[in-house]
Write an enzyme that holds these catalytic residues in place. Structure first.
Site, PDB file in Angstrom:
ATOM      1  N   THR A 193      16.761   9.514  18.960  1.00 10.49           N
ATOM      2  CA  THR A 193      17.875  10.124  18.231  1.00 10.49           C
ATOM      3  C   THR A 193      19.053  10.448  19.142  1.00 10.49           C
ATOM      4  O   THR A 193      18.875  10.691  20.341  1.00 10.49           O
ATOM      5  CB  THR A 193      17.372  11.423  17.549  1.00 10.49           C
ATOM      6  OG1 THR A 193      18.484  12.140  17.030  1.00 10.49           O
ATOM      7  CG2 THR A 193      16.642  12.331  18.530  1.00 10.49           C
ATOM      8  N   ASP A 194      20.246  10.528  18.545  1.00  8.33           N
ATOM      9  CA  ASP A 194      21.428  10.953  19.297  1.00  8.33           C
ATOM     10  C   ASP A 194      21.367  12.444  19.643  1.00  8.33           C
ATOM     11  O   ASP A 194      22.104  12.919  20.510  1.00  8.33           O
ATOM     12  CB  ASP A 194      22.721  10.640  18.520  1.00  8.33           C
ATOM     13  CG  ASP A 194      22.805  11.290  17.143  1.00  8.33           C
ATOM     14  OD1 ASP A 194      21.865  12.006  16.747  1.00  8.33           O
ATOM     15  OD2 ASP A 194      23.839  11.083  16.456  1.00  8.33           O
ATOM     16  N   GLU A 195      20.468  13.185  18.963  1.00  7.83           N
ATOM     17  CA  GLU A 195      20.420  14.639  19.187  1.00  7.83           C
ATOM     18  C   GLU A 195      19.973  14.998  20.604  1.00  7.83           C
ATOM     19  O   GLU A 195      20.178  16.123  21.043  1.00  7.83           O
ATOM     20  CB  GLU A 195      19.484  15.313  18.180  1.00  7.83           C
ATOM     21  CG  GLU A 195      19.961  15.143  16.761  1.00  7.83           C
ATOM     22  CD  GLU A 195      19.388  16.166  15.780  1.00  7.83           C
ATOM     23  OE1 GLU A 195      18.828  17.183  16.211  1.00  7.83           O
ATOM     24  OE2 GLU A 195      19.515  15.906  14.566  1.00  7.83           O
ATOM     25  N   TYR A 197      13.187  20.293  18.021  1.00  5.09           N
ATOM     26  CA  TYR A 197      13.050  18.881  17.630  1.00  5.09           C
ATOM     27  C   TYR A 197      13.658  17.977  18.699  1.00  5.09           C
ATOM     28  O   TYR A 197      12.994  17.070  19.218  1.00  5.09           O
ATOM     29  CB  TYR A 197      13.729  18.622  16.274  1.00  5.09           C
ATOM     30  CG  TYR A 197      13.993  17.155  16.016  1.00  5.09           C
ATOM     31  CD1 TYR A 197      12.948  16.266  15.782  1.00  5.09           C
ATOM     32  CD2 TYR A 197      15.296  16.640  16.035  1.00  5.09           C
ATOM     33  CE1 TYR A 197      13.179  14.903  15.565  1.00  5.09           C
ATOM     34  CE2 TYR A 197      15.534  15.288  15.819  1.00  5.09           C
ATOM     35  CZ  TYR A 197      14.477  14.425  15.586  1.00  5.09           C
ATOM     36  OH  TYR A 197      14.715  13.080  15.377  1.00  5.09           O
ATOM     37  N   LYS A 243      11.945  15.207  21.260  1.00  2.29           N
ATOM     38  CA  LYS A 243      12.319  13.785  21.288  1.00  2.29           C
ATOM     39  C   LYS A 243      12.778  13.406  22.707  1.00  2.29           C
ATOM     40  O   LYS A 243      12.462  12.317  23.203  1.00  2.29           O
ATOM     41  CB  LYS A 243      13.422  13.484  20.276  1.00  2.29           C
ATOM     42  CG  LYS A 243      12.997  13.556  18.822  1.00  2.29           C
ATOM     43  CD  LYS A 243      11.941  12.549  18.423  1.00  2.29           C
ATOM     44  CE  LYS A 243      12.452  11.122  18.378  1.00  2.29           C
ATOM     45  NZ  LYS A 243      11.411  10.206  17.801  1.00  2.29           N
TER      46      LYS A 243
HETATM   47  P1  NAD Z   1      10.121  10.948   8.499  1.00  2.73           P
HETATM   48  O1  NAD Z   1       9.856  12.388   8.753  1.00  2.73           O
HETATM   49  O2  NAD Z   1      10.665  10.522   7.195  1.00  2.73           O
HETATM   50  O3  NAD Z   1       8.771  10.109   8.714  1.00  2.73           O
HETATM   51  C1  NAD Z   1       7.901  10.359   9.786  1.00  2.73           C
HETATM   52  C2  NAD Z   1       6.620   9.598   9.514  1.00  2.73           C
HETATM   53  O4  NAD Z   1       5.717   9.822  10.619  1.00  2.73           O
HETATM   54  C3  NAD Z   1       5.892  10.056   8.246  1.00  2.73           C
HETATM   55  O5  NAD Z   1       5.455   8.933   7.520  1.00  2.73           O
HETATM   56  C4  NAD Z   1       4.721  10.857   8.777  1.00  2.73           C
HETATM   57  O6  NAD Z   1       3.593  10.844   7.922  1.00  2.73           O
HETATM   58  C5  NAD Z   1       4.431  10.132  10.087  1.00  2.73           C
HETATM   59  N1  NAD Z   1       3.745  10.987  11.059  1.00  2.73           N
HETATM   60  C6  NAD Z   1       4.069  12.246  11.442  1.00  2.73           C
HETATM   61  N2  NAD Z   1       3.175  12.697  12.326  1.00  2.73           N
HETATM   62  C7  NAD Z   1       2.277  11.693  12.531  1.00  2.73           C
HETATM   63  C8  NAD Z   1       1.128  11.545  13.354  1.00  2.73           C
HETATM   64  N3  NAD Z   1       0.711  12.538  14.153  1.00  2.73           N
HETATM   65  N4  NAD Z   1       0.458  10.371  13.324  1.00  2.73           N
HETATM   66  C9  NAD Z   1       0.870   9.358  12.514  1.00  2.73           C
HETATM   67  N5  NAD Z   1       1.931   9.451  11.707  1.00  2.73           N
HETATM   68  C10 NAD Z   1       2.638  10.606  11.713  1.00  2.73           C
HETATM   69  O7  NAD Z   1      11.037  10.478   9.695  1.00  2.73           O
HETATM   70  P2  NAD Z   1      12.218   9.413   9.706  1.00  2.73           P
HETATM   71  O8  NAD Z   1      13.445  10.082   9.261  1.00  2.73           O
HETATM   72  O9  NAD Z   1      11.761   8.162   9.076  1.00  2.73           O
HETATM   73  O10 NAD Z   1      12.360   9.186  11.282  1.00  2.73           O
HETATM   74  C11 NAD Z   1      11.607   8.176  11.947  1.00  2.73           C
HETATM   75  C12 NAD Z   1      11.908   8.244  13.429  1.00  2.73           C
HETATM   76  O11 NAD Z   1      13.315   8.071  13.631  1.00  2.73           O
HETATM   77  C13 NAD Z   1      11.560   9.578  14.077  1.00  2.73           C
HETATM   78  O12 NAD Z   1      11.026   9.310  15.341  1.00  2.73           O
HETATM   79  C14 NAD Z   1      12.887  10.312  14.182  1.00  2.73           C
HETATM   80  O13 NAD Z   1      12.893  11.185  15.287  1.00  2.73           O
HETATM   81  C15 NAD Z   1      13.831   9.146  14.406  1.00  2.73           C
HETATM   82  N6  NAD Z   1      15.211   9.371  13.938  1.00  2.73           N
HETATM   83  C16 NAD Z   1      15.452   9.716  12.637  1.00  2.73           C
HETATM   84  C17 NAD Z   1      16.771   9.858  12.208  1.00  2.73           C
HETATM   85  C18 NAD Z   1      17.117  10.241  10.788  1.00  2.73           C
HETATM   86  O14 NAD Z   1      18.293  10.446  10.497  1.00  2.73           O
HETATM   87  N7  NAD Z   1      16.165  10.300   9.870  1.00  2.73           N
HETATM   88  C19 NAD Z   1      17.818   9.661  13.104  1.00  2.73           C
HETATM   89  C20 NAD Z   1      17.519   9.354  14.433  1.00  2.73           C
HETATM   90  C21 NAD Z   1      16.212   9.179  14.828  1.00  2.73           C
HETATM   91  O1  DAU Z   2      21.275  12.803  14.416  1.00  2.00           O
HETATM   92  C1  DAU Z   2      20.030  12.247  14.118  1.00  2.00           C
HETATM   93  C2  DAU Z   2      19.148  13.288  13.462  1.00  2.00           C
HETATM   94  O2  DAU Z   2      19.644  13.493  12.150  1.00  2.00           O
HETATM   95  C3  DAU Z   2      17.682  12.878  13.419  1.00  2.00           C
HETATM   96  O3  DAU Z   2      17.191  12.764  14.724  1.00  2.00           O
HETATM   97  C4  DAU Z   2      16.856  13.895  12.633  1.00  2.00           C
HETATM   98  O4  DAU Z   2      15.531  13.430  12.497  1.00  2.00           O
HETATM   99  C5  DAU Z   2      17.469  14.072  11.273  1.00  2.00           C
HETATM  100  O5  DAU Z   2      16.780  15.098  10.586  1.00  2.00           O
HETATM  101  C6  DAU Z   2      18.946  14.421  11.376  1.00  2.00           C
HETATM  102  O6  DAU Z   2      19.150  15.755  11.881  1.00  2.00           O
HETATM  103  P1  DAU Z   2      20.253  16.733  11.258  1.00  2.00           P
HETATM  104  O7  DAU Z   2      19.882  18.116  11.553  1.00  2.00           O
HETATM  105  O8  DAU Z   2      21.624  16.289  11.631  1.00  2.00           O
HETATM  106  O9  DAU Z   2      20.037  16.368   9.694  1.00  2.00           O
HETATM  107  P2  DAU Z   2      19.956  17.258   8.385  1.00  2.00           P
HETATM  108  O10 DAU Z   2      19.937  16.320   7.229  1.00  2.00           O
HETATM  109  O11 DAU Z   2      18.885  18.278   8.454  1.00  2.00           O
HETATM  110  O12 DAU Z   2      21.346  18.018   8.380  1.00  2.00           O
HETATM  111  C7  DAU Z   2      22.573  17.312   8.436  1.00  2.00           C
HETATM  112  C8  DAU Z   2      23.676  18.334   8.544  1.00  2.00           C
HETATM  113  O13 DAU Z   2      23.741  19.067   7.310  1.00  2.00           O
HETATM  114  C9  DAU Z   2      23.447  19.372   9.609  1.00  2.00           C
HETATM  115  O14 DAU Z   2      24.712  19.735  10.174  1.00  2.00           O
HETATM  116  C10 DAU Z   2      22.874  20.569   8.857  1.00  2.00           C
HETATM  117  C11 DAU Z   2      23.542  20.473   7.508  1.00  2.00           C
HETATM  118  N1  DAU Z   2      22.764  20.983   6.359  1.00  2.00           N
HETATM  119  C12 DAU Z   2      21.502  20.498   6.203  1.00  2.00           C
HETATM  120  C13 DAU Z   2      20.733  20.931   5.144  1.00  2.00           C
HETATM  121  C14 DAU Z   2      19.304  20.413   4.978  1.00  2.00           C
HETATM  122  C15 DAU Z   2      23.329  21.879   5.457  1.00  2.00           C
HETATM  123  O15 DAU Z   2      24.485  22.284   5.602  1.00  2.00           O
HETATM  124  N2  DAU Z   2      22.551  22.292   4.423  1.00  2.00           N
HETATM  125  C16 DAU Z   2      21.275  21.870   4.226  1.00  2.00           C
HETATM  126  O16 DAU Z   2      20.608  22.320   3.259  1.00  2.00           O
END
Ligand code: NAD
Ligand code: DAU
Length: 369
Positions: A135-137, A161, A165
């Protein structure tokens, strides 16, 4: 390596991005088998893989922390690549309960690396690739005038989180430098699109608008994220498997920097427009303000800010463009439109994942290891 010629092990393939990735990968006819390893936590839903009629897909209900299981799967299916998505992924949950994040994201990634090393590097070794999805975070937070994150930006994670990561990224790097594991890592921005669990901003706001519930905006709502349509991210990962250089990081962004408040306004507008054009939506979602001809913006509610809330993320993805041939295809308009329509058309999916009924269904339909 030619990853498409051997089986691929996808961890977290029942989660949001994983499921989209698997669905796309099945379009590659030359891939002999896709093995999904997923623990089906609250965020993983086997039902998201439902309807796929392809016997190359093999689902295993198991945990990435189980090194012996990962080794067994790599051997049994002669997998030549791993795409590692599995993680605890929601920042708010990492604030209320960090332990699971360290356990899954750090220990879990380490178990995957140990398994890969043991199977792929034993003896003379085999051609392989371990792709880590990050992630960019990990880079921390930017000010309004700061240049976007490059791959050389210092790691400055601010939430449990992102710290977990970052730790996993370091382990991946170390297994390359110390043991010669062929790894690549992508660090991407906020994904959105079909099959995203309604706890993340976009799907949460969609289901709350439809239910006529308050829309919680953290703080002033001026935090900025770079929104990336999930298919663009999946294409970038495939490009990285094909053309990425082992040991390297690639930033992946969507060229869509927007403040949260603008995102929520856009979703309100799109949903109001759709209600205006279809009477049946008012019957299906009578609590939505648009069902009464009112604006969904009336639901906007500013709430207490997230502790340690990162103000801005922005991604410089010029390396991925130059070296992987990556460029996002979806625009803000097109990606949001597709996403809103998907949630309108898949009400059963989001209601099922939110009340847990799909997970119970899955438990009785898929065998555990
Ligand atoms: P998600 O939470 O939707 O899915 C995570 C999956 O991992 C689920 O299917 C869960 O059951 C599985 N999981 C969790 N713990 C596990 C374990 N111990 N063993 C096996 N499976 C397990 O997540 P996502 O949004 O699809 O993100 C996928 C990846 O991308 C993550 O590594 C996250 O850090 C990264 N990422 C997500 C975003 C985003 O915006 N969603 C952005 C940047 C990076
Ligand atoms: O940048 C990549 C990341 O983006 C991933 O690594 C994470 O897995 C993913 O969860 C996401 O993190 P964020 O914290 O940016 O995403 P989230 O959807 O939780 O929130 C997006 C923005 O919206 C953040 O600034 C918080 C705000 N927010 C979120 C929720 C859930 C609100 O204002 N209200 C809300 O109820």
């Amino acid at each position: 390596m030619e990853y498409a010629k051997s089986s691929v092990l996808v961890s977290g393939g029942a989660g949001f991005i994983g499921v989209n990735f698997v669905r796309g990968l099945l379009g590659r006819r030359e891939i002999p088998r896709i093995v999904v390893l997923d623990a089906l936590t609250y965020a993983g839903n086997g039902a998201s893989l439902d309807g796929i009629d392809d016997d190359r897909l093999h689902f295993v209900h198991g945990d990435i922390r189980d090194q012996a299981l990962v080794e067994k799967l790599l051997r049994e299916h002669e997998a030549g690549s791993i795409v590692h998505f599995a993680a605890e992924s929601h920042v708010d949950r990492s604030i209320s309960g960090p332990d699971a994040f360290v356990s899954t994201n750090v220990d879990g990634t380490h178990a995957m690396l140990k398994a890969a090393r043991s199977v792929w590097l034993e003896g003379t070794g085999v051609d392989h690739r371990f792709h880590h999805v990050s992630t960019d975070e990990v880079y921390g937070s930017l000010g309004p005038g700061d240049a976007p994150f490059t791959e050389g930006h210092q790691y400055q994670p601010n939430s449990p989180y992102s710290a977990s990561k970052a730790a996993s990224d370091h382990l991946v790097r170390a297994y390359h430098h110390t043991f010669g594991l062929q790894v690549t890592t992508t660090n991407c921005s906020n994904n959105y699109g079909p099959y995203q669990f309604p706890e993340k901003l976009i799907p949460l706001m969609i289901v709350k608008i439809l239910g006529g519930q308050p829309l919680p905006i953290y703080g002033d709502g001026m935090q900025v994220r770079d929104w990336l349509f999930v298919d663009d991210h999946c294409r970038a990962i495939e490009a990285c498997l094909e053309r990425g250089v082992a040991g390297e990081l690639y930033n992946i962004g969507g060229s869509n920097e927007r403040p949260n408040i603008e995102i929520v306004q856009k979703l309100c507008e799109m949903i109001d427009e759709r209600f205006g054009a279809s009477e049946s939506l008012a019957n299906r979602f009578p609590e939505c303000p648009a069902a009464r001809g009112e604006t969904s913006m009336s639901l906007l509610t500013h709430v207490k800010d997230r502790p340690g809330h990162d103000r801005r993320y922005a991604i410089d993805f010029r390396r991925a463009e130059a070296e992987l041939g990556y460029h996002p295809q979806e625009t803000f308009e097109s990606g949001f439109s597709r996403t809103v329509d998907w949630y309108l058309e898949n009400e059963a999916w989001w209601r099922g994942v939110m009340d847990g009924s799909y997970r119970r269904w899955i438990d009785s339909n898929y065998a555990s290891r």
